[in-house]
Scaffold this motif. Structure first.
Motif, PDB file in Angstrom:
ATOM      1  N   GLN A  14       0.831  -1.204   0.000  1.00  0.00           N
ATOM      2  CA  GLN A  14       0.000   0.000   0.000  1.00  0.00           C
ATOM      3  C   GLN A  14       0.867   1.257   0.000  1.00  0.00           C
ATOM      4  O   GLN A  14       1.753   1.400   0.831  1.00  0.00           O
ATOM      5  CB  GLN A  14      -0.911   0.001   1.231  1.00  0.00           C
ATOM      6  N   PRO A  15       0.625   2.181  -0.929  1.00  0.00           N
ATOM      7  CA  PRO A  15       1.414   3.416  -0.960  1.00  0.00           C
ATOM      8  C   PRO A  15       1.067   4.320   0.212  1.00  0.00           C
ATOM      9  O   PRO A  15      -0.001   4.176   0.833  1.00  0.00           O
ATOM     10  CB  PRO A  15       1.015   4.062  -2.289  1.00  0.00           C
ATOM     11  N   GLN A  16       1.945   5.258   0.521  1.00  0.00           N
ATOM     12  CA  GLN A  16       1.689   6.196   1.607  1.00  0.00           C
ATOM     13  C   GLN A  16       0.616   7.208   1.178  1.00  0.00           C
ATOM     14  O   GLN A  16       0.499   7.559   0.003  1.00  0.00           O
ATOM     15  CB  GLN A  16       2.973   6.931   1.987  1.00  0.00           C
ATOM     16  N   THR A  17      -0.144   7.664   2.141  1.00  0.00           N
ATOM     17  CA  THR A  17      -1.202   8.641   1.865  1.00  0.00           C
ATOM     18  C   THR A  17      -0.635   9.895   1.218  1.00  0.00           C
ATOM     19  O   THR A  17      -1.238  10.473   0.305  1.00  0.00           O
ATOM     20  CB  THR A  17      -1.930   9.015   3.171  1.00  0.00           C
ATOM     21  N   THR A  18       0.536  10.329   1.682  1.00  0.00           N
ATOM     22  CA  THR A  18       1.148  11.546   1.125  1.00  0.00           C
ATOM     23  C   THR A  18       1.469  11.382  -0.361  1.00  0.00           C
ATOM     24  O   THR A  18       1.336  12.344  -1.135  1.00  0.00           O
ATOM     25  CB  THR A  18       2.440  11.902   1.886  1.00  0.00           C
ATOM     26  N   GLN A  19       1.856  10.181  -0.756  1.00  0.00           N
ATOM     27  CA  GLN A  19       2.149   9.932  -2.174  1.00  0.00           C
ATOM     28  C   GLN A  19       0.879  10.045  -3.029  1.00  0.00           C
ATOM     29  O   GLN A  19       0.903  10.624  -4.115  1.00  0.00           O
ATOM     30  CB  GLN A  19       2.768   8.536  -2.340  1.00  0.00           C
ATOM     31  N   ILE A  20      -0.215   9.498  -2.509  1.00  0.00           N
ATOM     32  CA  ILE A  20      -1.480   9.551  -3.245  1.00  0.00           C
ATOM     33  C   ILE A  20      -2.002  10.986  -3.313  1.00  0.00           C
ATOM     34  O   ILE A  20      -2.471  11.445  -4.360  1.00  0.00           O
ATOM     35  CB  ILE A  20      -2.521   8.628  -2.591  1.00  0.00           C
ATOM     36  N   LEU A  21      -1.898  11.705  -2.194  1.00  0.00           N
ATOM     37  CA  LEU A  21      -2.360  13.098  -2.172  1.00  0.00           C
ATOM     38  C   LEU A  21      -1.560  13.955  -3.144  1.00  0.00           C
ATOM     39  O   LEU A  21      -2.109  14.842  -3.809  1.00  0.00           O
ATOM     40  CB  LEU A  21      -2.239  13.672  -0.763  1.00  0.00           C
ATOM     41  N   ARG A  22      -0.271  13.670  -3.260  1.00  0.00           N
ATOM     42  CA  ARG A  22       0.570  14.425  -4.193  1.00  0.00           C
ATOM     43  C   ARG A  22       0.099  14.212  -5.628  1.00  0.00           C
ATOM     44  O   ARG A  22       0.048  15.146  -6.426  1.00  0.00           O
ATOM     45  CB  ARG A  22       2.026  13.986  -4.037  1.00  0.00           C
ATOM     46  N   LEU A  23      -0.294  12.979  -5.942  1.00  0.00           N
ATOM     47  CA  LEU A  23      -0.792  12.681  -7.285  1.00  0.00           C
ATOM     48  C   LEU A  23      -2.161  13.328  -7.521  1.00  0.00           C
ATOM     49  O   LEU A  23      -2.451  13.836  -8.610  1.00  0.00           O
ATOM     50  CB  LEU A  23      -0.901  11.167  -7.476  1.00  0.00           C
ATOM     51  N   LEU A  24      -3.000  13.333  -6.483  1.00  0.00           N
ATOM     52  CA  LEU A  24      -4.337  13.922  -6.618  1.00  0.00           C
ATOM     53  C   LEU A  24      -4.271  15.430  -6.845  1.00  0.00           C
ATOM     54  O   LEU A  24      -5.147  16.009  -7.498  1.00  0.00           O
ATOM     55  CB  LEU A  24      -5.166  13.634  -5.360  1.00  0.00           C
ATOM     56  N   ARG A  25      -3.242  16.057  -6.312  1.00  0.00           N
ATOM     57  CA  ARG A  25      -3.111  17.511  -6.437  1.00  0.00           C
ATOM     58  C   ARG A  25      -2.320  17.931  -7.674  1.00  0.00           C
ATOM     59  O   ARG A  25      -2.163  19.117  -7.940  1.00  0.00           O
ATOM     60  CB  ARG A  25      -2.441  18.075  -5.176  1.00  0.00           C
ATOM     61  N   ASP A  26      -1.869  16.934  -8.427  1.00  0.00           N
ATOM     62  CA  ASP A  26      -1.134  17.214  -9.655  1.00  0.00           C
ATOM     63  C   ASP A  26      -2.091  17.758 -10.723  1.00  0.00           C
ATOM     64  O   ASP A  26      -3.260  17.389 -10.769  1.00  0.00           O
ATOM     65  CB  ASP A  26      -0.471  15.925 -10.158  1.00  0.00           C
ATOM     66  N   ASN A  27      -1.582  18.629 -11.563  1.00  0.00           N
ATOM     67  CA  ASN A  27      -2.411  19.191 -12.639  1.00  0.00           C
ATOM     68  C   ASN A  27      -2.654  18.196 -13.771  1.00  0.00           C
ATOM     69  O   ASN A  27      -3.556  18.395 -14.593  1.00  0.00           O
ATOM     70  CB  ASN A  27      -1.760  20.455 -13.204  1.00  0.00           C
ATOM     71  N   ASN A  28      -1.855  17.154 -13.810  1.00  0.00           N
ATOM     72  CA  ASN A  28      -1.983  16.149 -14.863  1.00  0.00           C
ATOM     73  C   ASN A  28      -3.162  15.216 -14.533  1.00  0.00           C
ATOM     74  O   ASN A  28      -3.156  14.525 -13.519  1.00  0.00           O
ATOM     75  CB  ASN A  28      -0.683  15.340 -14.951  1.00  0.00           C
ATOM     76  N   PRO A  29      -4.198  15.165 -15.396  1.00  0.00           N
ATOM     77  CA  PRO A  29      -5.350  14.300 -15.140  1.00  0.00           C
ATOM     78  C   PRO A  29      -4.978  12.833 -14.968  1.00  0.00           C
ATOM     79  O   PRO A  29      -5.598  12.122 -14.172  1.00  0.00           O
ATOM     80  CB  PRO A  29      -6.226  14.499 -16.385  1.00  0.00           C
ATOM     81  N   GLU A  30      -3.959  12.376 -15.702  1.00  0.00           N
ATOM     82  CA  GLU A  30      -3.564  10.975 -15.603  1.00  0.00           C
ATOM     83  C   GLU A  30      -3.029  10.660 -14.206  1.00  0.00           C
ATOM     84  O   GLU A  30      -3.274   9.577 -13.667  1.00  0.00           O
ATOM     85  CB  GLU A  30      -2.512  10.634 -16.660  1.00  0.00           C
ATOM     86  N   SER A  31      -2.312  11.607 -13.610  1.00  0.00           N
ATOM     87  CA  SER A  31      -1.804  11.399 -12.251  1.00  0.00           C
ATOM     88  C   SER A  31      -2.953  11.233 -11.275  1.00  0.00           C
ATOM     89  O   SER A  31      -2.929  10.369 -10.388  1.00  0.00           O
ATOM     90  CB  SER A  31      -0.945  12.601 -11.828  1.00  0.00           C
ATOM     91  N   ARG A  32      -3.969  12.042 -11.451  1.00  0.00           N
ATOM     92  CA  ARG A  32      -5.116  11.992 -10.547  1.00  0.00           C
ATOM     93  C   ARG A  32      -5.915  10.696 -10.752  1.00  0.00           C
ATOM     94  O   ARG A  32      -6.447  10.126  -9.791  1.00  0.00           O
ATOM     95  CB  ARG A  32      -5.979  13.228 -10.766  1.00  0.00           C
ATOM     96  N   GLU A  33      -5.990  10.241 -11.989  1.00  0.00           N
ATOM     97  CA  GLU A  33      -6.669   8.972 -12.256  1.00  0.00           C
ATOM     98  C   GLU A  33      -5.935   7.816 -11.575  1.00  0.00           C
ATOM     99  O   GLU A  33      -6.559   6.932 -10.983  1.00  0.00           O
ATOM    100  CB  GLU A  33      -6.743   8.723 -13.762  1.00  0.00           C
ATOM    101  N   LEU A  34      -4.616   7.830 -11.673  1.00  0.00           N
ATOM    102  CA  LEU A  34      -3.822   6.780 -11.034  1.00  0.00           C
ATOM    103  C   LEU A  34      -4.009   6.803  -9.516  1.00  0.00           C
ATOM    104  O   LEU A  34      -4.086   5.751  -8.869  1.00  0.00           O
ATOM    105  CB  LEU A  34      -2.345   6.947 -11.390  1.00  0.00           C
ATOM    106  N   ALA A  35      -4.085   8.015  -8.952  1.00  0.00           N
ATOM    107  CA  ALA A  35      -4.300   8.141  -7.510  1.00  0.00           C
ATOM    108  C   ALA A  35      -5.638   7.529  -7.111  1.00  0.00           C
ATOM    109  O   ALA A  35      -5.741   6.812  -6.096  1.00  0.00           O
ATOM    110  CB  ALA A  35      -4.247   9.611  -7.114  1.00  0.00           C
ATOM    111  N   MET A  36      -6.672   7.790  -7.909  1.00  0.00           N
ATOM    112  CA  MET A  36      -7.991   7.228  -7.593  1.00  0.00           C
ATOM    113  C   MET A  36      -7.993   5.712  -7.730  1.00  0.00           C
ATOM    114  O   MET A  36      -8.642   5.001  -6.953  1.00  0.00           O
ATOM    115  CB  MET A  36      -9.051   7.872  -8.485  1.00  0.00           C
TER     116      MET A  36
END
Length: 234
Positions: A14-36
Motif C-alpha cells: 500500500q502506498p503512503q497517503t502523502t504519495q497519493i495526495l501528491r498525485l491527486l493535487r497534480d495538474n496532470n489528469p492521468e496522475s489523478r486517475e492513477l491516484a484514484m
C-alpha cells in the motif's frame, strides 16, 4: 513521475497517503486517475472525500464514479455528506444519486428516499426512478408523510387542469401545449410515487386504463383505485 506512479499502482504494498495526495493535487489528469485507482485497489476508505471531489472535475468524473461504485455500501456515508455539500450543483448531485442507485442496497435506498424531499425537481425525479427500478416499498411508519407528498402532487395537477380550462377559452395554443406537457410530467411522477406504495403492476394497469380514455377503461381504473388505494388518498 508517471512511471513511478504506475509502479506504485502495480505494487502489492500500500502506498503512503502523502504519495497519493501528491498525485491527486497534480495538474496532470492521468496522475489523478492513477491516484484514484490506488484508492480503489487498496480500499482506502479514508480518502473517499478526495474521490468525491473529483466528481466535479471534467475528465475525472467517470473514473471517480467507478471507484466510488466499487466501494458499495462503504461509500454511502461519504456520498451522503458530499451530496449535502454539493446541493447547489445539480449535475454532481444527480451523479451521486446515480451511483447510489446502482447497488439497490438498503442504505442507499433509504438515502434515495430522503432525496424525494429535495428542493430540486430533477433530483426528486432521479431518486424516484432509482427507487422504482429497485422495487422499493415505503414503510408503514412513513406512509402518512408520503401521502402528504402525493396529495401535494395531486394538488398541482388539479391546478394545472383548472388553468387549462381557462387557457383553452382564450385559445392560447402555445401556452396550452406547455401546460399539457407539464401536467403529463407531474402525472407520470404521481403514478411512480404510487408504485412504491402499492403493487406496481396494479398501478400500471390503472394508469394504462385511465390514459386509454374510453368510458369502460376509465370506469375499470376507478374500480381498481377504489380497491387498491387507501381511504386517505381517495
Amino acid at each position: 513521475k508517471m512511471l513511478a506512479a504506475r509502479k506504485l499502482l502495480a505494487d502489492s504494498r500500500q502506498p503512503q497517503t502523502t504519495q497519493i495526495l501528491r498525485l491527486l493535487r497534480d495538474n496532470n489528469p492521468e496522475s489523478r486517475e492513477l491516484a484514484m485507482l490506488m484508492i480503489g485497489k487498496f480500499r482506502l476508505k479514508d480518502m473517499l472525500t478526495e474521490v468525491c471531489e473529483c466528481l466535479n472535475v471534467r475528465g475525472l468524473e467517470v473514473q471517480a464514479a467507478n471507484v466510488l461504485e466499487s466501494f458499495g455500501d462503504e461509500a454511502v456515508e461519504e456520498l451522503s455528506r458530499f451530496f449535502m455539500v454539493s446541493s447547489g450543483n445539480s449535475t454532481v448531485s444527480r451523479k451521486i444519486l446515480e451511483i447510489m442507485g446502482k447497488s439497490g442496497s438498503a442504505g442507499n435506498n433509504e438515502f434515495l428516499y430522503s432525496a424525494l424531499w429535495s428542493n430540486s425537481r430533477l433530483l426528486r425525479e432521479a431518486a424516484l426512478d432509482k427507487l422504482v427500478e429497485h422495487n422499493y416499498r415505503v414503510s408503514d411508519d412513513e406512509r402518512d408523510r408520503f401521502f402528504q407528498m402525493i396529495s401535494e402532487v395531486i394538488g398541482i395537477i388539479v391546478w394545472n387542469i383548472s388553468a387549462r380550462v381557462t387557457i383553452s377559452r382564450h385559445k392560447n395554443d402555445l401556452l396550452l401545449s406547455a401546460l399539457n406537457s407539464e401536467t403529463a410530467r407531474w402525472s407520470s411522477f404521481l403514478f411512480r410515487l404510487m408504485s412504491i406504495v402499492y403493487e406496481s403492476g396494479s398501478i400500471q394497469k390503472i394508469r394504462e386504463n385511465l390514459e386509454s380514455g374510453t368510458v369502460e377503461s376509465v370506469n375499470f381504473a376507478l374500480e381498481m383505485l377504489d380497491i387498491v388505494v387507501d381511504e386517505a388518498l381517495k
